[in-house]
Design a protein around this motif. Structure first.
Motif, mmCIF file in Angstrom:
data_model
loop_
_atom_site.group_PDB
_atom_site.id
_atom_site.type_symbol
_atom_site.label_atom_id
_atom_site.label_comp_id
_atom_site.label_asym_id
_atom_site.label_seq_id
_atom_site.Cartn_x
_atom_site.Cartn_y
_atom_site.Cartn_z
ATOM 1 N N GLY A 58 0.846 -1.190 0.000
ATOM 2 C CA GLY A 58 0.000 0.000 0.000
ATOM 3 C C GLY A 58 0.875 1.231 0.000
ATOM 4 O O GLY A 58 2.087 1.125 0.135
ATOM 5 N N TRP A 59 0.442 2.297 -0.136
ATOM 6 C CA TRP A 59 -0.922 2.757 -0.263
ATOM 7 C C TRP A 59 -1.136 3.357 -1.639
ATOM 8 O O TRP A 59 -0.285 4.087 -2.140
ATOM 9 C CB TRP A 59 -1.220 3.819 0.799
ATOM 10 C CG TRP A 59 -1.144 3.269 2.182
ATOM 11 C CD1 TRP A 59 -0.098 3.382 3.036
ATOM 12 C CD2 TRP A 59 -2.166 2.546 2.876
ATOM 13 N NE1 TRP A 59 -0.395 2.772 4.223
ATOM 14 C CE2 TRP A 59 -1.671 2.249 4.146
ATOM 15 C CE3 TRP A 59 -3.439 2.112 2.541
ATOM 16 C CZ2 TRP A 59 -2.418 1.549 5.086
ATOM 17 C CZ3 TRP A 59 -4.172 1.415 3.481
ATOM 18 C CH2 TRP A 59 -3.662 1.141 4.735
ATOM 19 N N TRP A 60 -2.291 3.070 -2.220
ATOM 20 C CA TRP A 60 -2.725 3.749 -3.422
ATOM 21 C C TRP A 60 -3.790 4.730 -2.985
ATOM 22 O O TRP A 60 -4.664 4.392 -2.193
ATOM 23 C CB TRP A 60 -3.349 2.782 -4.419
ATOM 24 C CG TRP A 60 -2.375 1.878 -5.086
ATOM 25 C CD1 TRP A 60 -1.753 2.089 -6.284
ATOM 26 C CD2 TRP A 60 -1.919 0.601 -4.626
ATOM 27 N NE1 TRP A 60 -0.932 1.030 -6.583
ATOM 28 C CE2 TRP A 60 -1.015 0.102 -5.572
ATOM 29 C CE3 TRP A 60 -2.171 -0.162 -3.480
ATOM 30 C CZ2 TRP A 60 -0.381 -1.114 -5.435
ATOM 31 C CZ3 TRP A 60 -1.538 -1.367 -3.326
ATOM 32 C CH2 TRP A 60 -0.653 -1.844 -4.298
ATOM 33 N N GLN A 61 -3.738 5.941 -3.466
ATOM 34 C CA GLN A 61 -4.768 6.924 -3.158
ATOM 35 C C GLN A 61 -5.640 7.133 -4.388
ATOM 36 O O GLN A 61 -5.132 7.278 -5.503
ATOM 37 C CB GLN A 61 -4.151 8.241 -2.714
ATOM 38 C CG GLN A 61 -3.497 8.126 -1.354
ATOM 39 C CD GLN A 61 -3.173 9.477 -0.776
ATOM 40 O OE1 GLN A 61 -2.697 10.362 -1.468
ATOM 41 N NE2 GLN A 61 -3.439 9.633 0.506
ATOM 42 N N ALA A 62 -6.934 7.128 -4.174
ATOM 43 C CA ALA A 62 -7.896 7.331 -5.256
ATOM 44 C C ALA A 62 -8.809 8.495 -4.897
ATOM 45 O O ALA A 62 -9.571 8.409 -3.934
ATOM 46 C CB ALA A 62 -8.717 6.063 -5.486
ATOM 47 N N PRO A 63 -8.722 9.576 -5.654
ATOM 48 C CA PRO A 63 -9.652 10.695 -5.440
ATOM 49 C C PRO A 63 -11.078 10.284 -5.809
ATOM 50 O O PRO A 63 -11.278 9.291 -6.521
ATOM 51 C CB PRO A 63 -9.143 11.775 -6.399
ATOM 52 C CG PRO A 63 -7.785 11.348 -6.835
ATOM 53 C CD PRO A 63 -7.739 9.855 -6.682
ATOM 54 N N PRO A 64 -12.073 11.044 -5.383
ATOM 55 C CA PRO A 64 -13.465 10.727 -5.734
ATOM 56 C C PRO A 64 -13.643 10.616 -7.249
ATOM 57 O O PRO A 64 -13.115 11.423 -8.012
ATOM 58 C CB PRO A 64 -14.256 11.923 -5.190
ATOM 59 C CG PRO A 64 -13.378 12.512 -4.138
ATOM 60 C CD PRO A 64 -11.970 12.244 -4.554
ATOM 61 N N GLY A 65 -14.348 9.572 -7.681
ATOM 62 C CA GLY A 65 -14.642 9.374 -9.090
ATOM 63 C C GLY A 65 -13.474 8.850 -9.918
ATOM 64 O O GLY A 65 -13.570 8.773 -11.133
ATOM 65 N N ASP A 66 -12.392 8.444 -9.291
ATOM 66 C CA ASP A 66 -11.205 7.985 -10.007
ATOM 67 C C ASP A 66 -10.935 6.515 -9.690
ATOM 68 O O ASP A 66 -11.390 5.991 -8.682
ATOM 69 C CB ASP A 66 -9.999 8.831 -9.600
ATOM 70 C CG ASP A 66 -8.889 8.820 -10.632
ATOM 71 O OD1 ASP A 66 -9.049 8.184 -11.684
ATOM 72 O OD2 ASP A 66 -7.847 9.451 -10.372
ATOM 73 N N CYS A 67 -10.175 5.856 -10.568
ATOM 74 C CA CYS A 67 -9.805 4.454 -10.377
ATOM 75 C C CYS A 67 -8.289 4.336 -10.266
ATOM 76 O O CYS A 67 -7.560 5.141 -10.839
ATOM 77 C CB CYS A 67 -10.273 3.608 -11.557
ATOM 78 S SG CYS A 67 -12.069 3.595 -11.781
ATOM 79 N N ARG A 68 -7.834 3.309 -9.548
ATOM 80 C CA ARG A 68 -6.407 3.027 -9.422
ATOM 81 C C ARG A 68 -6.174 1.555 -9.740
ATOM 82 O O ARG A 68 -6.928 0.682 -9.317
ATOM 83 C CB ARG A 68 -5.896 3.309 -8.007
ATOM 84 C CG ARG A 68 -5.835 4.764 -7.656
ATOM 85 C CD ARG A 68 -4.747 5.467 -8.474
ATOM 86 N NE ARG A 68 -4.631 6.847 -8.130
ATOM 87 C CZ ARG A 68 -5.043 7.851 -8.887
ATOM 88 N NH1 ARG A 68 -5.617 7.612 -10.032
ATOM 89 N NH2 ARG A 68 -4.887 9.096 -8.515
ATOM 90 N N THR A 69 -5.084 1.280 -10.458
ATOM 91 C CA THR A 69 -4.678 -0.089 -10.747
ATOM 92 C C THR A 69 -3.797 -0.566 -9.603
ATOM 93 O O THR A 69 -2.762 0.034 -9.328
ATOM 94 C CB THR A 69 -3.917 -0.160 -12.081
ATOM 95 O OG1 THR A 69 -4.797 0.262 -13.123
ATOM 96 C CG2 THR A 69 -3.436 -1.574 -12.360
ATOM 97 N N LEU A 70 -4.215 -1.642 -8.934
ATOM 98 C CA LEU A 70 -3.457 -2.187 -7.806
ATOM 99 C C LEU A 70 -2.548 -3.320 -8.241
ATOM 100 O O LEU A 70 -1.511 -3.555 -7.644
ATOM 101 C CB LEU A 70 -4.412 -2.703 -6.721
ATOM 102 C CG LEU A 70 -5.471 -1.730 -6.212
ATOM 103 C CD1 LEU A 70 -6.262 -2.385 -5.084
ATOM 104 C CD2 LEU A 70 -4.864 -0.430 -5.763
ATOM 105 N N TYR A 71 -2.959 -4.057 -9.261
ATOM 106 C CA TYR A 71 -2.177 -5.189 -9.750
ATOM 107 C C TYR A 71 -2.294 -5.184 -11.260
ATOM 108 O O TYR A 71 -3.395 -5.262 -11.802
ATOM 109 C CB TYR A 71 -2.719 -6.496 -9.172
ATOM 110 C CG TYR A 71 -1.884 -7.709 -9.485
ATOM 111 C CD1 TYR A 71 -0.897 -8.126 -8.606
ATOM 112 C CD2 TYR A 71 -2.078 -8.436 -10.653
ATOM 113 C CE1 TYR A 71 -0.126 -9.252 -8.889
ATOM 114 C CE2 TYR A 71 -1.317 -9.550 -10.939
ATOM 115 C CZ TYR A 71 -0.341 -9.954 -10.060
ATOM 116 O OH TYR A 71 0.420 -11.058 -10.345
ATOM 117 N N GLN A 72 -1.172 -5.096 -11.954
ATOM 118 C CA GLN A 72 -1.194 -5.017 -13.409
ATOM 119 C C GLN A 72 -0.796 -6.360 -14.021
ATOM 120 O O GLN A 72 0.137 -7.003 -13.562
ATOM 121 C CB GLN A 72 -0.248 -3.933 -13.890
ATOM 122 C CG GLN A 72 -0.505 -3.515 -15.306
ATOM 123 C CD GLN A 72 0.094 -2.155 -15.609
ATOM 124 O OE1 GLN A 72 1.013 -1.721 -14.940
ATOM 125 N NE2 GLN A 72 -0.445 -1.510 -16.616
#
Length: 179
Positions: A58-72
């Motif tokens: 961690g940590w991934w931060q995701a703002p409201p309405g956004d997506c984050r890739t945790l595992y590619q």
């Protein structure tokens, strides 16, 4: 000379068009994504069984309405584990599978003796990807309470039956830490 320029331009445009059409049919790379469908910034940690054993990051931060890739890449496992916290409102998406975390960016191998090793012991919830190679979760608020929606399921995955806490299940981490 003018015909040579036109022919060269035509060939260049045709080549570019062929390249773009090939790029358009290239399959998208699979991944595990988390989308923040709340009004606040969230921080996310991921746990899974890697080649060296259990691992949390961690940590991934995701703002409201956004997506984050945790595992590619294609998902190699059926089960992944997630912990997320609302950085503003303080709510959390958590569960009964305990892994190690810390306040700063981390990659931690092992889930045993988190406290003795100087880490926090944090409850993650299980994500069953149903052996798909690509998975997107939406973290939402339902009447002020955090909830999770998986792809094409349209159901709340925070049902306690979905969370793993079966000591006889060898696919989950050893949760022998005490708080």
């Amino acid at each position: 000379m003018l015909n040579s320029i036109r022919l060269g331009t035509t060939l260049l445009l045709a080549g570019f068009g062929a390249f773009m059409s090939m790029a358009a049919v290239t399959p998208a790379q699979a991944e595990l994504r988390v989308c923040n469908e709340t009004a606040n910034l969230i921080s996310v940690a991921l746990g899974y069984r890697a080649e060296r054993g259990w691992m949390s990051e961690g940590w991934w931060q995701a703002p409201p309405g956004d997506c984050r890739t945790l595992y590619q890449g294609d998902l190699q496992r059926r089960f992944y584990y997630l912990y997320a916290v609302d950085d503003i409102g303080g709510g959390a998406w958590d569960g009964q599978v305990f892994m190690c975390t810390r306040d700063e960016t981390f990659t931690i191998f092992g889930v045993e003796d988190c406290l003795a090793r100087g880490y926090e012991r944090t409850g993650f919830f299980e994500i069953d990807t149903q052996n798909r190679s690509d998975w997107t979760l939406q973290l939402t608020e339902n009447a002020g309470e955090p909830s999770v929606v998986g792809p094409d399921l349209g159901e709340d995955l925070e049902d306690p039956a979905f969370l793993v806490d079966d000591p006889a299940d060898t696919t989950t981490p050893d949760n022998t830490d005490t708080q």
